[in-house]
Design a protein around this motif. Structure first.
Motif, PDB file in Angstrom:
ATOM      1  N   GLN A  93       0.825  -1.193   0.000  1.00  0.00           N
ATOM      2  CA  GLN A  93       0.000   0.000   0.000  1.00  0.00           C
ATOM      3  C   GLN A  93       0.868   1.255   0.000  1.00  0.00           C
ATOM      4  O   GLN A  93       1.829   1.367   0.758  1.00  0.00           O
ATOM      5  CB  GLN A  93      -0.906   0.012   1.250  1.00  0.00           C
ATOM      6  CG  GLN A  93      -1.918  -1.112   1.301  1.00  0.00           C
ATOM      7  CD  GLN A  93      -3.130  -0.832   0.436  1.00  0.00           C
ATOM      8  OE1 GLN A  93      -3.178   0.161  -0.272  1.00  0.00           O
ATOM      9  NE2 GLN A  93      -4.134  -1.703   0.500  1.00  0.00           N
ATOM     10  N   GLY A  94       0.525   2.205  -0.866  1.00  0.00           N
ATOM     11  CA  GLY A  94       1.253   3.462  -0.919  1.00  0.00           C
ATOM     12  C   GLY A  94       2.576   3.402  -1.649  1.00  0.00           C
ATOM     13  O   GLY A  94       3.341   4.372  -1.607  1.00  0.00           O
ATOM     14  N   LEU A  96       5.162   3.078  -5.016  1.00  0.00           N
ATOM     15  CA  LEU A  96       5.255   3.544  -6.392  1.00  0.00           C
ATOM     16  C   LEU A  96       6.099   2.541  -7.164  1.00  0.00           C
ATOM     17  O   LEU A  96       7.257   2.306  -6.825  1.00  0.00           O
ATOM     18  CB  LEU A  96       5.890   4.942  -6.443  1.00  0.00           C
ATOM     19  CG  LEU A  96       5.308   5.906  -7.486  1.00  0.00           C
ATOM     20  CD1 LEU A  96       3.871   6.234  -7.121  1.00  0.00           C
ATOM     21  CD2 LEU A  96       6.129   7.169  -7.585  1.00  0.00           C
ATOM     22  N   LEU A 205       3.489  12.604  -7.741  1.00  0.00           N
ATOM     23  CA  LEU A 205       2.779  11.338  -7.592  1.00  0.00           C
ATOM     24  C   LEU A 205       3.239  10.583  -6.352  1.00  0.00           C
ATOM     25  O   LEU A 205       2.438   9.935  -5.672  1.00  0.00           O
ATOM     26  CB  LEU A 205       2.981  10.479  -8.838  1.00  0.00           C
ATOM     27  CG  LEU A 205       2.279  10.955 -10.111  1.00  0.00           C
ATOM     28  CD1 LEU A 205       2.764  10.159 -11.311  1.00  0.00           C
ATOM     29  CD2 LEU A 205       0.764  10.837  -9.974  1.00  0.00           C
ATOM     30  N   THR A 206       4.533  10.670  -6.048  1.00  0.00           N
ATOM     31  CA  THR A 206       5.054  10.004  -4.859  1.00  0.00           C
ATOM     32  C   THR A 206       4.444  10.579  -3.591  1.00  0.00           C
ATOM     33  O   THR A 206       4.044   9.837  -2.684  1.00  0.00           O
ATOM     34  CB  THR A 206       6.585  10.126  -4.817  1.00  0.00           C
ATOM     35  OG1 THR A 206       7.138   9.550  -6.006  1.00  0.00           O
ATOM     36  CG2 THR A 206       7.159   9.426  -3.606  1.00  0.00           C
ATOM     37  N   ALA A 209       0.826   9.400  -3.319  1.00  0.00           N
ATOM     38  CA  ALA A 209       0.732   7.974  -3.010  1.00  0.00           C
ATOM     39  C   ALA A 209       1.010   7.708  -1.539  1.00  0.00           C
ATOM     40  O   ALA A 209       0.313   6.910  -0.899  1.00  0.00           O
ATOM     41  CB  ALA A 209       1.708   7.188  -3.884  1.00  0.00           C
ATOM     42  N   LYS A 210       2.002   8.379  -0.970  1.00  0.00           N
ATOM     43  CA  LYS A 210       2.321   8.178   0.443  1.00  0.00           C
ATOM     44  C   LYS A 210       1.263   8.815   1.341  1.00  0.00           C
ATOM     45  O   LYS A 210       0.939   8.264   2.404  1.00  0.00           O
ATOM     46  CB  LYS A 210       3.691   8.780   0.755  1.00  0.00           C
ATOM     47  CG  LYS A 210       4.820   8.280  -0.121  1.00  0.00           C
ATOM     48  CD  LYS A 210       5.005   6.790  -0.056  1.00  0.00           C
ATOM     49  CE  LYS A 210       6.144   6.338  -0.938  1.00  0.00           C
ATOM     50  NZ  LYS A 210       6.288   4.875  -0.991  1.00  0.00           N
ATOM     51  N   ILE A 214      -2.073   5.046  -1.537  1.00  0.00           N
ATOM     52  CA  ILE A 214      -2.582   4.482  -2.784  1.00  0.00           C
ATOM     53  C   ILE A 214      -1.403   3.929  -3.580  1.00  0.00           C
ATOM     54  O   ILE A 214      -0.480   4.680  -3.905  1.00  0.00           O
ATOM     55  CB  ILE A 214      -3.328   5.544  -3.616  1.00  0.00           C
ATOM     56  CG1 ILE A 214      -4.505   6.112  -2.836  1.00  0.00           C
ATOM     57  CG2 ILE A 214      -3.811   4.945  -4.935  1.00  0.00           C
ATOM     58  CD1 ILE A 214      -5.196   7.261  -3.542  1.00  0.00           C
ATOM     59  N   PRO A 215      -1.386   2.669  -3.914  1.00  0.00           N
ATOM     60  CA  PRO A 215      -0.303   2.148  -4.762  1.00  0.00           C
ATOM     61  C   PRO A 215      -0.467   2.611  -6.206  1.00  0.00           C
ATOM     62  O   PRO A 215      -1.585   2.725  -6.708  1.00  0.00           O
ATOM     63  CB  PRO A 215      -0.460   0.625  -4.642  1.00  0.00           C
ATOM     64  CG  PRO A 215      -1.900   0.421  -4.289  1.00  0.00           C
ATOM     65  CD  PRO A 215      -2.321   1.618  -3.489  1.00  0.00           C
ATOM     66  N   MET A 216       0.654   2.863  -6.861  1.00  0.00           N
ATOM     67  CA  MET A 216       0.632   3.371  -8.232  1.00  0.00           C
ATOM     68  C   MET A 216       1.640   2.626  -9.078  1.00  0.00           C
ATOM     69  O   MET A 216       2.746   2.315  -8.624  1.00  0.00           O
ATOM     70  CB  MET A 216       0.956   4.872  -8.269  1.00  0.00           C
ATOM     71  CG  MET A 216      -0.048   5.761  -7.574  1.00  0.00           C
ATOM     72  SD  MET A 216       0.369   7.519  -7.778  1.00  0.00           S
ATOM     73  CE  MET A 216      -0.923   8.268  -6.765  1.00  0.00           C
TER      74      MET A 216
END
Length: 461
Positions: A93-94, A96, A205-206, A209-210, A214-216
């Motif tokens: 989770q979270g 990249l 985006l990093t 995501a953190k 949210i995983p990307m």
């Protein structure tokens, strides 16, 4: 209501850190050429209360390691064992994840399948952002792959600010950005795909995501040298870097991890590209040997390691008298310099007259092997073709060849022999070891010291 901090662009030297209001070819401080990269700098009118509290030491403080809770990261299980193997057990989770590969290798296909599976079985929607295709084009590809999940959301957008707003509003369970080189920030004047755009977009985006956990997945184009286009710092900014390798004219693909903060980089996943998309291969050795012809001169079986997984591959060699003064050497799947080295060893140490022979070596299945343990199989295949004597169909060859013609030991020998026994092979030739390996039941092993002894043993009728 507090005013939004303004931002401005500066050009920062990547060597000395000096700043300039506009781009210049040579840094006036360090003298470096083409070192300035455009960057976004946030300028606030006055320090906020949060900034003041951090300045007074009221923000985050160092924590002793003994007091940090040793909790495992939450992972999202991916349908299929091959992807889970490479990721170290699932998607964190979270995190990249950057995936690169040559054009047409299957990056968009495998990520569309992954997004569709997670949208079908997960409890949150999945957002697929494409800067290269329209939703109608993605729909056509999904229909060809028989994918039609309701919670897979498609977005065709290149403005990163709009993409971030959609992610923050939707709160999806997974985000796919295809590709990071097509995204751009309006604050920067440089074109999409430039060093500054790629770096700043990845940084934004990093942070999201953190912050939102949210995983990307980010798709990255590669250069002619095979590296991901853009700055090398891009690989340092993400958590996981994966490469999808293989020959686009062959059906097999290898998903290899070169960086993983949450798992090992010694794993590799094997897939087959078909009409239904990427299909995982649970037994790659059997797939690579499915079309093997037995009793033909110039073939041998090597046991190579892809990460921690042993894989059996067929090595083919062909020698023929050259019509020119300079014989030709062609290698497909192995390093050409390694083939030249083995040819010199066979000529000098074994006494084969290869100076007037064209030599062609091929690894069946489009696999590219850099491991030295395949040296013995290549040497025996060349000798088999030169002498026109086939090798035993039940024999595997393992070992690195030195310049003196000696065989050097390789790692994980027992694991290689066990994999060969599972596929029905009963004999093996390998280098001397300090500890005698434990052979599978009914398996015969022969330890030889030189490549000449190995060739004589392998080509004995």
């Amino acid at each position: 209501m507090p005013s939004k901090p303004k931002s401005r662009t500066l050009f920062v030297c990547q060597q000395c850190g000096s700043e300039q209001p506009k781009w210049t070819g040579r840094c006036p401080d360090c003298g470096g050429w083409n070192t300035f990269v455009e960057s976004v700098v946030s300028t606030a009118a006055a320090p906020s209360a949060l900034t003041a509290s951090r300045a007074e030491g009221l923000g985050n403080r160092p924590v002793p390691m003994t007091q940090v809770r040793n909790e495992d990261f939450g992972r999202i299980k991916v349908p299929g064992e091959e992807f889970n193997r490479v990721l170290g057990g699932g998607i964190v989770q979270g995190s990249l994840i950057l995936i690169g590969g040559e054009p047409g290798i299957g990056k968009s296909t495998v990520l569309l399948q992954l997004a569709a599976e997670l949208a079908l079985w997960g409890d949150k929607p999945v957002l697929y952002v494409s800067g290269e295709e329209s939703p109608q084009q993605i729909k056509l590809r999904a229909a060809r792959l028989d994918l039609n999940p309701e919670r897979l959301m498609l977005l065709s957008e290149t403005d990163l600010e709009a993409v971030l707003a959609q992610i923050d509003n939707m709160q999806p369970g997974l985000v796919v950005i295809d590709s990071i080189q097509t995204m751009f920030m309006p604050d920067l004047t440089s074109a999409a795909g430039s060093v500054s755009q790629v770096r700043e977009c990845t940084a934004r985006l990093t942070r999201l995501a953190k912050l939102r956990n949210i995983p990307m997945f980010l798709v990255g184009h590669v250069t002619k040298e095979g590296a991901i286009a853009g700055p090398r710092v891009l690989e340092h900014m993400v958590d996981v870097v994966l490469y999808l390798e293989g020959d686009r004219f062959h059906q097999y693909r290898l998903l290899r991890g070169v960086k993983n903060r949450f798992g090992s980089t010694n794993e590799v996943g094997v897939f087959e590209m078909g009409s239904e998309g990427m299909i995982e291969i649970t037994n790659p050795s059997a797939a690579f040997l499915a079309e093997r012809t037995q009793g033909s001169p110039g073939t041998s079986i090597a046991v190579t390691l892809e990460g921690t997984r042993p894989i059996l591959v067929e090595v083919q060699a062909l020698t023929s008298s050259t019509s020119f003064g300079l014989p030709r050497r062609t290698a497909n799947g192995v390093d050409l310099n390694r083939l030249l080295l083995l040819t010199a060893v066979l000529t000098k140490r074994v006494g084969m007259g290869l100076s007037n022979q064209d030599i062609y070596v091929n690894i069946v299945g489009g696999l590219k092997i850099n491991e030295p343990a395949v040296d013995l199989a290549v040497a025996v295949a060349v000798a088999s073709s030169y002498r026109d004597v086939p090798t035993s169909p039940e024999l595997v060859l393992i070992g690195e060849v030195g310049l003196s013609g000696e065989l050097r030991s390789v790692g994980q020998l027992e694991r290689r022999l066990s994999e060969a026994a599972k596929l029905g092979f009963t004999r093996a030739i390998y280098p001397p070891t300090t500890r005698k390996p434990t052979l599978p039941n009914g398996f015969k092993g022969l330890s030889v010291a030189t490549v000449q002894e190995a060739i004589e043993a392998a080509l004995t009728k």
